[in-house]
Design a protein around this motif. Structure first.
Motif, mmCIF file in Angstrom:
data_model
loop_
_atom_site.group_PDB
_atom_site.id
_atom_site.type_symbol
_atom_site.label_atom_id
_atom_site.label_comp_id
_atom_site.label_asym_id
_atom_site.label_seq_id
_atom_site.Cartn_x
_atom_site.Cartn_y
_atom_site.Cartn_z
ATOM 1 N N GLU A 1 52.037 54.310 68.048
ATOM 2 C CA GLU A 1 52.931 55.358 67.523
ATOM 3 C C GLU A 1 54.270 55.288 68.392
ATOM 4 O OE1 GLU A 1 49.111 57.424 67.671
ATOM 5 O OE2 GLU A 1 50.134 56.176 68.955
ATOM 6 N N ASP B 1 59.696 60.810 63.885
ATOM 7 C CA ASP B 1 59.820 62.342 63.630
ATOM 8 C C ASP B 1 59.035 63.185 62.862
ATOM 9 O OD1 ASP B 1 60.807 61.416 61.250
ATOM 10 O OD2 ASP B 1 62.746 62.172 61.739
ATOM 11 N N ARG B 2 58.134 62.358 61.968
ATOM 12 C CA ARG B 2 57.201 62.863 61.333
ATOM 13 C C ARG B 2 55.811 63.280 62.178
ATOM 14 N NH1 ARG B 2 56.655 57.400 60.244
ATOM 15 N NH2 ARG B 2 54.410 56.492 60.962
ATOM 16 N N LEU B 3 55.620 62.980 63.295
ATOM 17 C CA LEU B 3 54.595 63.391 64.105
ATOM 18 C C LEU B 3 54.420 64.801 64.318
ATOM 19 C CD1 LEU B 3 54.243 60.755 67.073
ATOM 20 C CD2 LEU B 3 53.033 60.819 64.665
ATOM 21 N N THR B 4 53.264 65.552 64.266
ATOM 22 C CA THR B 4 53.303 66.938 64.846
ATOM 23 C C THR B 4 52.920 67.083 66.042
ATOM 24 O OG1 THR B 4 50.883 67.049 64.544
ATOM 25 C CG2 THR B 4 52.102 67.326 62.409
ATOM 26 N N ALA B 5 53.334 68.608 66.408
ATOM 27 C CA ALA B 5 53.089 68.933 67.902
ATOM 28 C C ALA B 5 51.868 68.451 68.466
ATOM 29 C CB ALA B 5 53.380 70.095 68.158
ATOM 30 N N LYS B 6 50.808 68.433 67.542
ATOM 31 C CA LYS B 6 49.268 68.092 67.879
ATOM 32 C C LYS B 6 49.309 66.692 68.156
ATOM 33 C CE LYS B 6 44.405 68.466 66.145
ATOM 34 N NZ LYS B 6 43.859 68.696 64.870
ATOM 35 N N ASP B 7 49.997 65.849 67.341
ATOM 36 C CA ASP B 7 49.870 64.414 67.480
ATOM 37 C C ASP B 7 50.529 64.194 68.718
ATOM 38 O OD1 ASP B 7 48.652 63.992 64.906
ATOM 39 O OD2 ASP B 7 50.904 64.118 64.002
ATOM 40 N N HIS C 1 51.132 65.920 71.317
ATOM 41 C CA HIS C 1 50.111 66.463 72.394
ATOM 42 C C HIS C 1 48.987 65.587 72.714
ATOM 43 C CE1 HIS C 1 47.909 69.361 75.291
ATOM 44 N NE2 HIS C 1 47.066 68.835 74.462
#
Length: 377
Positions: free
Chosen positions: A231, A258-264, A266
């Motif tokens: 990533e 910028d498509r990654l989520t906050a969970k990703d 983290h």
């Protein structure tokens, strides 16, 4: 830098220092006896120099013991820098002895006296040369393996001692065969070598305490490790703070889609931090640069910025490029050569040129510090 077993490291450093203490005490006893009997200033000074090595080893042991203390409320990052203070004290001891020896030797250059050497003198000094060579190589190798500035300083000093003892041998032969006293001259030479060594040790110790550039080898290993995650498209702004041998804290920025989520994010930053700690003993905080999903417009904007920067050799790197279409804001960082004086003017010039092509966008540009370790993705 790999994590070391701290209790085992402490034992090795202390054991090596004790070997140095015993060896140097034996040399002091023999050299002082021979020097006083022969009335040789050079041999006596050589013995005194060995005595400082004993003090240096004692300081190394004390510094290592203090550095091994657990972190507390006043020192949450530990006490590892005591080792650098110990090396500083070792340097100061060596310098004071060198200065004293120089003052004592200078008069003997102008008023030489022939010393009375014997076969015992030659045997003792010859043995001392060999002993110091082996001791110096041993202490330096352990110092390198255990990343101990104090041991490295002691090992370097021991190697110089071997050279200086050899010069004393030259003085003995000049007196025995040519009736020429080089005692004062050799004393001055020995003194200057001692002072030179002490200044190098002091300089390195001060640099460790106040904070110099981070180890390039460690920086590159960390950069390679961080960029190994699929990533991560780039890693920048690596800062490392040295809190003692093998104990680093630092931060780094990674560029991710910028498509990654906050969970990703983290999960990713946790894996990077844990890996940096387990592999390199570095406590690493990870920051984020967002990377636009590659639309043709964003690619064109990025290429245009790169074309502008190509005309300015003082710009070493740009990174963190991101376009916020909703706010009409473009953000990026610039690394400008440390020695370039008008950094702010250069930044503003680049912004003006960029905005001529995209006047509807504002720019927010950060000037990053040139650490000499700018690494490409």
């Amino acid at each position: 830098m790999m994590s070391k077993n701290k209790p085992n490291r402490q034992r090795i450093i202390i054991r090596t220092s004790i070997i140095g203490i015993v060896t140097n005490l034996v040399l002091v006893a023999f050299k002082m006896t021979v020097g006083l009997i022969a009335a040789s200033n050079a041999i006596v000074l050589d013995a005194v120099n060995n005595l400082t090595d004993v003090f240096s080893s004692v300081v190394t042991i004390v510094g290592t013991k203090l550095a091994a203390r657990r972190p507390d409320r006043e020192h949450p990052y530990g006490h590892g820098r005591y080792e650098y203070l110990a090396a500083l004290v070792v340097g100061a001891i060596i310098f004071s002895v060198g200065a004293f020896a120089l003052v004592e030797s200078i008069p003997k250059v102008f008023h030489p006296e022939l010393a009375d050497y014997s076969l015992a003198s030659i045997i003792v000094i010859s043995a001392a040369v060999l002993v110091k060579i082996f001791l110096g190589l041993y202490v330096k190798s352990v110092g390198r393996a255990q990343d101990s500035a104090s041991l490295l300083a002691s090992g370097l000093d021991a190697m110089f001692d071997a050279v200086l003892s050899f010069s004393t041998l030259i003085g003995i032969f000049s007196t025995m065969f040519f009736q020429v006293s080089l005692d004062g001259i050799l004393g001055v030479i020995i003194s200057l070598f001692i002072i030179k060594t002490s200044l190098e040790i002091l300089s390195n110790s001060v640099l460790d305490i106040i904070g110099g550039r981070s180890d390039p080898g460690l920086s590159r290993k960390l950069h390679t490790f961080v960029c190994s995650f699929p990533e991560v498209s780039g890693a920048y702004d690596l800062i490392l703070h040295d809190y003692g041998p093998g104990a680093y804290m630092g931060s780094i920025h990674i560029q991710v889609p910028d498509r990654l989520t906050a969970k990703d994010i983290h999960r990713l930053t946790s894996e990077i931090s844990q890996g940096a700690l387990s592999r390199y003993n570095v406590t690493l905080t990870v920051g984020i640069y967002a990377e636009n999903s590659q639309t043709k417009t964003h690619q064109a904007m990025r290429r245009h910025l790169e074309e502008i920067i190509e005309h300015y050799p003082a710009v070493l790197q740009s990174h963190g490029f991101y376009v916020d279409d909703q706010q009409k804001l473009v953000t990026f960082d610039l690394v400008i050569d440390y020695f370039y004086r008008e950094k702010l003017k250069l930044k503003n010039r680049i912004v003006r040129e960029f905005r001529r092509a995209y006047p509807e966008y504002r720019c927010r540009v950060t000037l990053d510090l040139d650490t000499g370790l700018e690494l490409e993705p």
